[in-house]
Design an enzyme around this catalytic site. Structure first.
Site, PDB file in Angstrom:
ATOM      1  N   CYS A 272      -4.135   7.228  -3.063  1.00 52.06           N
ATOM      2  CA  CYS A 272      -3.312   7.653  -4.206  1.00 52.06           C
ATOM      3  C   CYS A 272      -2.808   6.373  -4.850  1.00 52.06           C
ATOM      4  O   CYS A 272      -1.695   5.928  -4.608  1.00 52.06           O
ATOM      5  CB  CYS A 272      -2.149   8.511  -3.714  1.00 52.06           C
ATOM      6  N   ALA A 273      -3.627   5.769  -5.684  1.00 54.24           N
ATOM      7  CA  ALA A 273      -3.462   4.350  -5.963  1.00 54.24           C
ATOM      8  C   ALA A 273      -2.699   3.984  -7.232  1.00 54.24           C
ATOM      9  O   ALA A 273      -2.088   2.922  -7.306  1.00 54.24           O
ATOM     10  CB  ALA A 273      -4.832   3.703  -6.006  1.00 54.24           C
ATOM     11  N   PRO A 275       0.006   3.400 -10.165  1.00 55.21           N
ATOM     12  CA  PRO A 275      -0.528   2.386 -11.086  1.00 55.21           C
ATOM     13  C   PRO A 275      -1.141   1.167 -10.405  1.00 55.21           C
ATOM     14  O   PRO A 275      -1.527   0.226 -11.091  1.00 55.21           O
ATOM     15  CB  PRO A 275       0.701   1.994 -11.898  1.00 55.21           C
ATOM     16  N   GLY A 276      -1.215   1.136  -9.085  1.00 54.64           N
ATOM     17  CA  GLY A 276      -1.945   0.060  -8.422  1.00 54.64           C
ATOM     18  C   GLY A 276      -1.087  -1.053  -7.861  1.00 54.64           C
ATOM     19  O   GLY A 276      -1.604  -2.098  -7.476  1.00 54.64           O
ATOM     20  N   LYS A 278       0.400  -1.195  -5.035  1.00 52.39           N
ATOM     21  CA  LYS A 278       0.011  -1.484  -3.641  1.00 52.39           C
ATOM     22  C   LYS A 278      -1.464  -1.873  -3.568  1.00 52.39           C
ATOM     23  O   LYS A 278      -1.839  -2.714  -2.764  1.00 52.39           O
ATOM     24  CB  LYS A 278       0.325  -0.283  -2.744  1.00 52.39           C
ATOM     25  N   ASP A 296      -7.458   7.762  -7.710  1.00 53.85           N
ATOM     26  CA  ASP A 296      -6.319   8.533  -8.209  1.00 53.85           C
ATOM     27  C   ASP A 296      -6.884   9.721  -8.976  1.00 53.85           C
ATOM     28  O   ASP A 296      -8.019   9.701  -9.438  1.00 53.85           O
ATOM     29  CB  ASP A 296      -5.368   7.716  -9.079  1.00 53.85           C
ATOM     30  N   ASP A 329     -17.125  13.965   2.607  1.00 48.08           N
ATOM     31  CA  ASP A 329     -18.292  14.844   2.615  1.00 48.08           C
ATOM     32  C   ASP A 329     -18.791  14.893   4.049  1.00 48.08           C
ATOM     33  O   ASP A 329     -19.412  13.943   4.539  1.00 48.08           O
ATOM     34  CB  ASP A 329     -19.357  14.272   1.669  1.00 48.08           C
ATOM     35  N   ASP A 353      -0.288   6.641   0.231  1.00 46.24           N
ATOM     36  CA  ASP A 353       1.040   6.522  -0.406  1.00 46.24           C
ATOM     37  C   ASP A 353       1.197   7.816  -1.206  1.00 46.24           C
ATOM     38  O   ASP A 353       0.866   7.876  -2.380  1.00 46.24           O
ATOM     39  CB  ASP A 353       1.038   5.277  -1.307  1.00 46.24           C
ATOM     40  N   CYS A 403       8.241   7.810  -1.236  1.00 47.67           N
ATOM     41  CA  CYS A 403       9.491   7.237  -1.758  1.00 47.67           C
ATOM     42  C   CYS A 403      10.529   8.352  -1.863  1.00 47.67           C
ATOM     43  O   CYS A 403      11.204   8.491  -2.865  1.00 47.67           O
ATOM     44  CB  CYS A 403       9.280   6.533  -3.085  1.00 47.67           C
TER      45      CYS A 403
HETATM   46  C1  SAM Z   1       3.401   7.572  -5.190  1.00 46.54           C
HETATM   47  S1  SAM Z   1       2.254   7.512  -6.456  1.00 46.54           S
HETATM   48  C2  SAM Z   1       1.256   6.157  -5.960  1.00 46.54           C
HETATM   49  C3  SAM Z   1       1.836   4.809  -6.268  1.00 46.54           C
HETATM   50  C4  SAM Z   1       0.852   3.697  -5.959  1.00 46.54           C
HETATM   51  N1  SAM Z   1       0.381   3.761  -4.595  1.00 46.54           N
HETATM   52  C5  SAM Z   1       1.459   2.339  -6.217  1.00 46.54           C
HETATM   53  O1  SAM Z   1       2.034   1.769  -5.289  1.00 46.54           O
HETATM   54  O2  SAM Z   1       1.366   1.857  -7.355  1.00 46.54           O
HETATM   55  C6  SAM Z   1       1.225   8.856  -6.065  1.00 46.54           C
HETATM   56  C7  SAM Z   1      -0.048   8.926  -6.872  1.00 46.54           C
HETATM   57  O3  SAM Z   1      -0.845   9.954  -6.281  1.00 46.54           O
HETATM   58  C8  SAM Z   1      -1.643  10.499  -7.284  1.00 46.54           C
HETATM   59  N2  SAM Z   1      -2.176  11.770  -6.758  1.00 46.54           N
HETATM   60  C9  SAM Z   1      -1.538  12.948  -6.611  1.00 46.54           C
HETATM   61  N3  SAM Z   1      -2.364  13.859  -6.058  1.00 46.54           N
HETATM   62  C10 SAM Z   1      -3.544  13.224  -5.853  1.00 46.54           C
HETATM   63  C11 SAM Z   1      -4.799  13.640  -5.331  1.00 46.54           C
HETATM   64  N4  SAM Z   1      -4.993  14.892  -4.893  1.00 46.54           N
HETATM   65  N5  SAM Z   1      -5.803  12.741  -5.274  1.00 46.54           N
HETATM   66  C12 SAM Z   1      -5.620  11.474  -5.725  1.00 46.54           C
HETATM   67  N6  SAM Z   1      -4.454  11.039  -6.233  1.00 46.54           N
HETATM   68  C13 SAM Z   1      -3.430  11.893  -6.290  1.00 46.54           C
HETATM   69  C14 SAM Z   1      -0.716  10.607  -8.458  1.00 46.54           C
HETATM   70  O4  SAM Z   1      -1.459  10.668  -9.651  1.00 46.54           O
HETATM   71  C15 SAM Z   1       0.115   9.327  -8.328  1.00 46.54           C
HETATM   72  O5  SAM Z   1      -0.422   8.326  -9.147  1.00 46.54           O
END
Ligand code: SAM
Length: 486
Positions: A272-273, A275-276, A278, A296, A329, A353, A403
């Site tokens: 869940c990357a 805005p990146g 981390k 994401d 998969d 995250d 968070c």
């Molecule tokens: C806590 S934020 C991540 C912050 C990021 N790790 C950073 O440190 O910049 C959670 C992220 O999870 C994404 N998200 C939510 N559900 C998701 C899914 N099923 N698959 C992939 N990403 C997902 C959201 O779009 C959001 O950007």
């Protein structure tokens, strides 16, 4: 006029605001399986189940104060590939000296390297005498999100401006207010009269006129800095660095990537990357060698992620817009070249995250979340966790973080994970440990040793053995697991 300090100035305001927030919070608490306040503040009482009404008001107030105040420190995650922390400390000191000279301030904030994390620089806030809180006749209205960013030390960018006095020209002194009720009309020229819902977030100098901000079609609209914030009640230092040198990042978020500890050559997944923040840190810790895949859910979010990777010199990271719940998969046995889904047992290290209720973000000056909304997160978090376990190599490491301070998304998730995957995953210490141990709640099956493996940042974090910037942070939770080799 001498500034009275953010706490004194805003507490009253926040208290009135929070009477609504508190009501809402009580409503959530009533619907949650676990009582947040009592879990956080007094486990013994919880066993006796006193009513929230009678005993928990001081605790609720403590929580409201924590939510309503701003972490006093600015933390910067440096990029060792472009400059040492010493170089960045010098750049920051020069910026602060320039700000002090132009704003007539005598005492400078302290800038230092974090004693534990070598890629983290810490800047304290300005002293109480430094801020001018005189209200200016020209005003600018912003939305809540923007108001929060300003209180945390950001300048005001054009897209965040909702309204501006008509007479404002470049160089005008303005007062900036957040519209808590979210009712101010876009482009308004006269003073916004909803005094009850207008929260002062600071004074600044206009760098754009009304015309610059509001004229033209949406696509031509300016995106740059509209107001340079000079005096903010939280007194937090405002630092701006080119992203290749370092980025502003909350302390526990910096710590989180160190807990995963990816090495050069590892195969790493960030589920869940965007805005990146981390992702780019993981890339830096890997010394830009190995495979790092960042997913994401939406295309827009991945565009933001790509931009940040580019700006921070990490364009080797492979990014995909993909629902991570479906990223495995189970039939596939080929390698991980190309887009997801990927075969089971593919990654050395995984960061989850997770999307969460974000009830750790401070200041939390308004919320539209409902209990139903909050209770939907653990369901999604468990599904993402299932995928993470499947994708992890035996012997591999998974870090789960949020968070939020809600137990059901943190310790509750850990307990569920250990019960769901006995003999498959084990909990390991989330080193380096800075936060407090995991919380206990009635019926909790986590042992004391297991809780000591976890780390939580929140209103109860004791300051005894750690530095103020390590405890006065946003709320955050980190758990680390290892997949048991078969
Ligand atoms: C806590 S934020 C991540 C912050 C990021 N790790 C950073 O440190 O910049 C959670 C992220 O999870 C994404 N998200 C939510 N559900 C998701 C899914 N099923 N698959 C992939 N990403 C997902 C959201 O779009 C959001 O950007």
């Amino acid at each position: 006029m001498k500034f009275v300090g953010y706490e004194k100035l805003s507490t009253l305001k926040l208290y009135t605001k929070y009477s609504n927030f508190a009501k809402k919070m009580k409503k959530w608490l009533d619907t949650l399986d676990v009582n947040l306040i009592e879990c956080m503040y007094d486990n013994k009482r919880l066993e006796q189940k006193p009513s929230l009404e009678k005993d928990s008001i001081p605790k609720l107030e403590k929580l409201q104060n924590w939510f309503g105040s701003v972490p006093r420190f600015t933390t910067i995650r440096t990029n060792p590939a472009t400059g040492s922390s010493d170089t960045i400390i010098e750049i920051i000191k020069t910026q602060l000296q320039e700000q002090a000279a132009s704003r007539g301030r005598k005492t400078l904030p302290e800038v230092k390297q974090d004693p534990l994390l070598k890629d983290c620089v810490v800047v304290s806030c300005w002293d109480e005498q430094s801020m001018n809180s005189d209200r200016q006749s020209q005003e600018v209205i912003v939305d809540v999100k923007c108001g929060v960013a300003i209180l945390r030390g950001a300048d005001l960018f054009a897209p965040g401006v909702i309204a501006m006095s008509s007479e404002t020209t470049i160089g005008s002194k303005v007062s900036v207010y957040a519209d808590l009720a979210q009712k101010c009309l876009w482009g308004r020229t006269t003073p916004y009269s909803d005094l009850e819902n207008k929260m002062f977030v600071g004074n600044g100098i206009a760098l754009m006129t009304r015309k610059d901000i509001f004229a033209g079609s949406t696509k031509d609209r300016k995106t740059g800095r509209a107001i340079e914030m000079t005096d903010i009640p939280s007194r937090v230092s405002s630092i701006s660095l080119p992203p290749k040198y370092g980025i502003l990042q909350n302390y526990p978020s910096i710590l989180c990537s160190h807990v995963l500890n990816p090495q050069p050559g590892d195969i790493v997944l960030d589920m869940c990357a965007s805005p990146g923040n981390k992702t780019t840190h993981l890339a830096s810790l890997m010394k830009h060698e190995g495979t790092l895949i960042a997913l994401d859910r939406s295309k827009n979010k991945v565009e933001k992620l790509d931009l940040n990777c580019r700006l921070q010199g990490c364009d080797w990271v492979r990014t995909y817009a993909y629902n991570s719940i479906e990223a495995v998969d189970k039939q596939k046995i080929s390698n991980i070249d190309g887009p997801p889904p990927y075969p089971k047992n593919s990654f050395d290290k995984i960061l989850l995250d997770a999307p969460c209720s974000a009830l750790g973000q401070r200041p939390h000056i308004n919320t539209s979340m409902t209990a139903k909304h909050i209770n939907s997160y653990p369901i999604m978090q468990k599904r993402l966790f299932d995928t993470a376990v499947s994708l992890l190599k035996p012997g591999g490491v998974l870090v789960y973080s949020t968070c939020t301070i809600l137990v059901q998304e943190n310790e509750g998730l850990v307990e569920w994970a250990l019960n769901t995957y006995p003999g498959v995953i084990e909990l390991v210490r989330a080193d380096p440990l800075v936060g407090s141990s995991g919380t206990e709640w009635p019926g909790s099956q986590l042992t004391s040793d297991q809780r000591k493996c976890l780390q939580r940042f929140g209103p109860d974090l004791s300051q005894d053995s750690i530095e103020p910037h390590q405890s006065d942070t946003i709320g955050f939770f980190i758990a680390k697991f290892r997949k048991i080799p078969t």
